[in-house]
Design an enzyme around this catalytic site. Structure first.
Site, PDB file in Angstrom:
ATOM      1  N   ASP A 131       0.852  -1.187   0.000  1.00 21.89           N
ATOM      2  CA  ASP A 131       0.000   0.000   0.000  1.00 21.89           C
ATOM      3  C   ASP A 131       0.891   1.241   0.000  1.00 21.89           C
ATOM      4  O   ASP A 131       2.087   1.166   0.294  1.00 21.89           O
ATOM      5  CB  ASP A 131      -0.877   0.040   1.257  1.00 21.89           C
ATOM      6  CG  ASP A 131      -1.835  -1.134   1.350  1.00 21.89           C
ATOM      7  OD1 ASP A 131      -2.028  -1.827   0.337  1.00 21.89           O
ATOM      8  OD2 ASP A 131      -2.382  -1.354   2.447  1.00 21.89           O
ATOM      9  N   ASP A 185       0.998   4.635   2.100  1.00 22.00           N
ATOM     10  CA  ASP A 185       0.459   5.303   3.284  1.00 22.00           C
ATOM     11  C   ASP A 185       0.807   6.786   3.237  1.00 22.00           C
ATOM     12  O   ASP A 185       1.972   7.157   3.057  1.00 22.00           O
ATOM     13  CB  ASP A 185       1.035   4.679   4.556  1.00 22.00           C
ATOM     14  CG  ASP A 185       0.664   3.214   4.692  1.00 22.00           C
ATOM     15  OD1 ASP A 185      -0.536   2.910   4.565  1.00 22.00           O
ATOM     16  OD2 ASP A 185       1.556   2.384   4.920  1.00 22.00           O
TER      17      ASP A 185
END
Length: 210
Positions: free
Chosen positions: A135, A137
């Protein structure tokens, strides 16, 4: 809720050494500090002489929580110092493509924003920790109320990215997930230095301090 003057959650700190570790710390933690890797500030009640930190290793399961003396800090890197950086190793990963795509819309908000998590660690240290499924962030500093319509537009922009984007709004009450705020939930979870709070408005000081 007043903003803390010292290190804040998601800041990366340099200066922690193996000598600051307890005797039972894992060997990989000692190796990471010997290599000069930064540690990340985690959420915890304030301490006058120490800051709560986390150490990460190369493996996903290598995460260690500890404390760093404030006097040992030699450098502090805030997330917004990393947003315009490029990784030391130019790998064609979805997270890096997403970061390049999002710089323009995030800059257009006129608010401070930065990179946290594994991407922030790699930008700060040069150590390759991201992988194709990572991911991205992000943190957006929102000292004043952030309109839900703006949050929804930003969330829709994220859905065009090649990886999952996890953005946290840094409000007076603590960190609030952009998705929760954009979806119009009656209460959102605000993660502060104390216990998390479910709040209708994380910018309303009276509610935060109640």
């Amino acid at each position: 809720m007043r903003r803390r003057a010292g290190p804040e959650p998601h800041d990366l700190l340099l200066g922690m050494a193996p000598a600051h570790l307890p005797e039972n710390a894992p060997a990989w933690v000692c190796a990471a500090l010997k290599a000069g890797w930064p540690v990340v500030v985690r959420r915890a009640p304030a301490d006058p002489a120490r800051v709560a930190i986390g150490v990460r290793g190369l493996a996903r399961e290598q995460r260690w929580a500890g404390w760093m003396p404030l006097a040992a800090i030699t450098r502090r890197l805030r997330p917004e110092a990393l947003g315009q950086r490029e990784p030391a190793m130019l790998r064609d990963l979805p997270a890096w493509r997403a970061l390049r795509d999002l710089r323009a819309p995030l800059n257009a908000l006129g608010l401070a924003w930065g990179v946290t998590g594994g991407a922030g660690f790699e930008l700060a240290s040069g150590v390759a920790v991201l992988h194709p499924d990572s991911d991205l962030d992000l943190l957006l500093r929102t000292p004043r109320p952030f309109p839900r319509d703006d949050a929804l537009r930003l969330l829709q922009c994220f859905e065009q990215c090649p990886c999952r984007i996890d953005l946290q709004l840094q409000t007076p009450a603590g960190g609030v997930a952009l998705r929760e705020w954009a979806e119009g939930r009656p209460r959102v979870l605000a993660k502060g230095s104390e216990a998390p709070l479910l709040l209708e408005d994380p910018w309303r000081i009276a509610e935060v301090e109640a």
